[in-house]
Enzyme design. Structure first.
Site, mmCIF file in Angstrom:
data_model
loop_
_atom_site.group_PDB
_atom_site.id
_atom_site.type_symbol
_atom_site.label_atom_id
_atom_site.label_comp_id
_atom_site.label_asym_id
_atom_site.label_seq_id
_atom_site.Cartn_x
_atom_site.Cartn_y
_atom_site.Cartn_z
ATOM 1 N N LYS A 1 -0.362 3.434 135.809
ATOM 2 C CA LYS A 1 -0.322 4.708 135.089
ATOM 3 C C LYS A 1 -0.736 4.480 133.634
ATOM 4 C CE LYS A 1 2.931 8.574 135.244
ATOM 5 N NZ LYS A 1 4.361 8.865 135.380
HETATM 6 C C1 E4P Z 1 5.016 12.252 135.639
HETATM 7 O O1 E4P Z 1 4.547 11.334 136.234
HETATM 8 C C2 E4P Z 1 6.172 12.197 134.743
HETATM 9 O O2 E4P Z 1 6.916 11.049 135.080
HETATM 10 C C3 E4P Z 1 7.104 13.359 134.894
HETATM 11 O O3 E4P Z 1 6.707 14.224 135.918
HETATM 12 C C4 E4P Z 1 7.494 14.001 133.631
HETATM 13 O O4 E4P Z 1 8.420 15.031 133.920
HETATM 14 P P1 E4P Z 1 9.349 15.667 132.800
HETATM 15 O O5 E4P Z 1 8.504 16.543 131.935
HETATM 16 O O6 E4P Z 1 10.363 16.458 133.580
HETATM 17 O O7 E4P Z 1 9.947 14.521 132.027
#
Ligand code: E4P
Length: 218
Positions: free
Chosen positions: A87
Site C-alpha cells: 500500500k
Molecule cells: C483504507 O484502506 C483505510 O485503511 C481505511 O478504509 C480508512 O478508513 P477510515 O477513514 O474509517 O479511517
C-alpha cells in the site's frame, strides 16, 4: 463485489473468515497502532499472521515517503507472503514507486485517493487497486460516493484494469451504494457487512415459520 476487512484485529479477521464473507484485508499504520503492534519485526510478523488466516489479498502500508524508502519497504513487504499487496500513498514519489514495483511484478494498492485525477495517475503507474476514501470525504461535506462513481466510470471509459477499492466505508448504505456503482471491492469493519442481513420481513417471516412449526410440534 469483493469485501476486504479493514482492520488489523486478529479476532475480527478470524470471525469474518469463519463466516466466509471476506476476500482479503486492508490495514494501515493507524489500524496497526490501534492493536498495539509496534517494532518492525512485530509488524512484519503481524502481516504474516493475517495472511495465514485469510484467503485473499492483504494490504500492508509503507511508512516511507521517498522513492528509495518506499521500494525498499515494498520489496520487503512483498517478500513476506504471496498474498501481500503493498500500500503506497498517492504522492509524487509514491506514483514512481508504484511504477517500479509493478515492473517487478509486485502488486500495489494506491491509498489516500480523494480525486479522479489521483486515481488516473495511480492506474497509469500500474496500481492493482486504488483506494478512494469515501467516509473521509463525507466527513468534510463532500459526496464520497460521487467519487467512486466517477472513478468507476473513468476506468471503464479508458479500459483501465486497476480495481476500485472503496475505502473508509463506514456503514451499510455505503456498501449498498458501492454495489450499485460497480466498485470492485469495499473495505470496512465487519459490522456494516453484517448490516446487509438486516430486514424486518426476514425477521417476521422466520418468526412465523417457527411459530407455525411449534404449534404442531412444540
Ligand atoms: C483504507 O484502506 C483505510 O485503511 C481505511 O478504509 C480508512 O478508513 P477510515 O477513514 O474509517 O479511517
Amino acid at each position: 463485489m469483493k469485501f476486504f476487512l479493514d482492520t488489523a484485529n486478529i479476532d475480527q479477521i478470524k470471525e469474518a473468515q469463519d463466516l466466509g464473507v471476506i476476500d482479503g484485508v486492508t490495514t494501515n499504520p493507524s489500524l496497526m497502532a490501534k492493536e498495539g503492534i509496534k517494532g518492525t519485526e512485530n509488524i512484519l510478523k503481524h502481516y504474516v499472521d493475517i495472511c495465514n488466516i485469510v484467503d485473499g489479498d492483504v494490504s500492508a502500508e509503507v511508512i516511507s515517503t521517498d522513492f528509495e524508502g518506499m521500494i525498499e519497504e515494498g520489496e520487503k513487504l512483498a517478500s513476506l507472503h504471496a498474498q501481500i499487496v503493498v500500500k503506497i500513498p498517492v504522492i509524487k514519489e509514491g506514483i514512481k514507486a508504484i511504477k517500479y514495483l509493478t515492473s517487478k511484478g509486485i502488486r500495489t494498492n494506491c491509498t489516500l485517493v480523494f480525486t479522479v485525477g489521483q486515481a488516473l495517475l495511480a492506474a497509469k503507474a500500474g496500481a492493482t487497486y486504488v483506494s478512494p476514501f469515501v467516509g473521509r470525504l463525507d466527513d468534510i461535506s463532500h459526496d464520497g460516493m460521487e467519487l467512486i462513481a466517477q472513478i468507476v466510470d473513468m476506468f471503464n471509459y479508458y479500459g483501465l484494469k486497476t480495481q476500485v477499492l472503496a475505502a473508509s466505508i463506514r456503514n451499510t448504505m455505503h456498501i449498498n451504494k458501492c454495489i450499485e456503482l460497480g466498485a470492485d471491492v469495499a473495505t470496512c469493519p465487519l459490522e456494516p457487512i453484517l448490516g446487509l442481513l438486516n430486514h424486518p420481513l426476514t425477521d417476521s417471516g422466520l418468526k412465523k415459520f417457527l411459530d407455525d412449526y411449534n404449534k404442531l410440534n412444540g
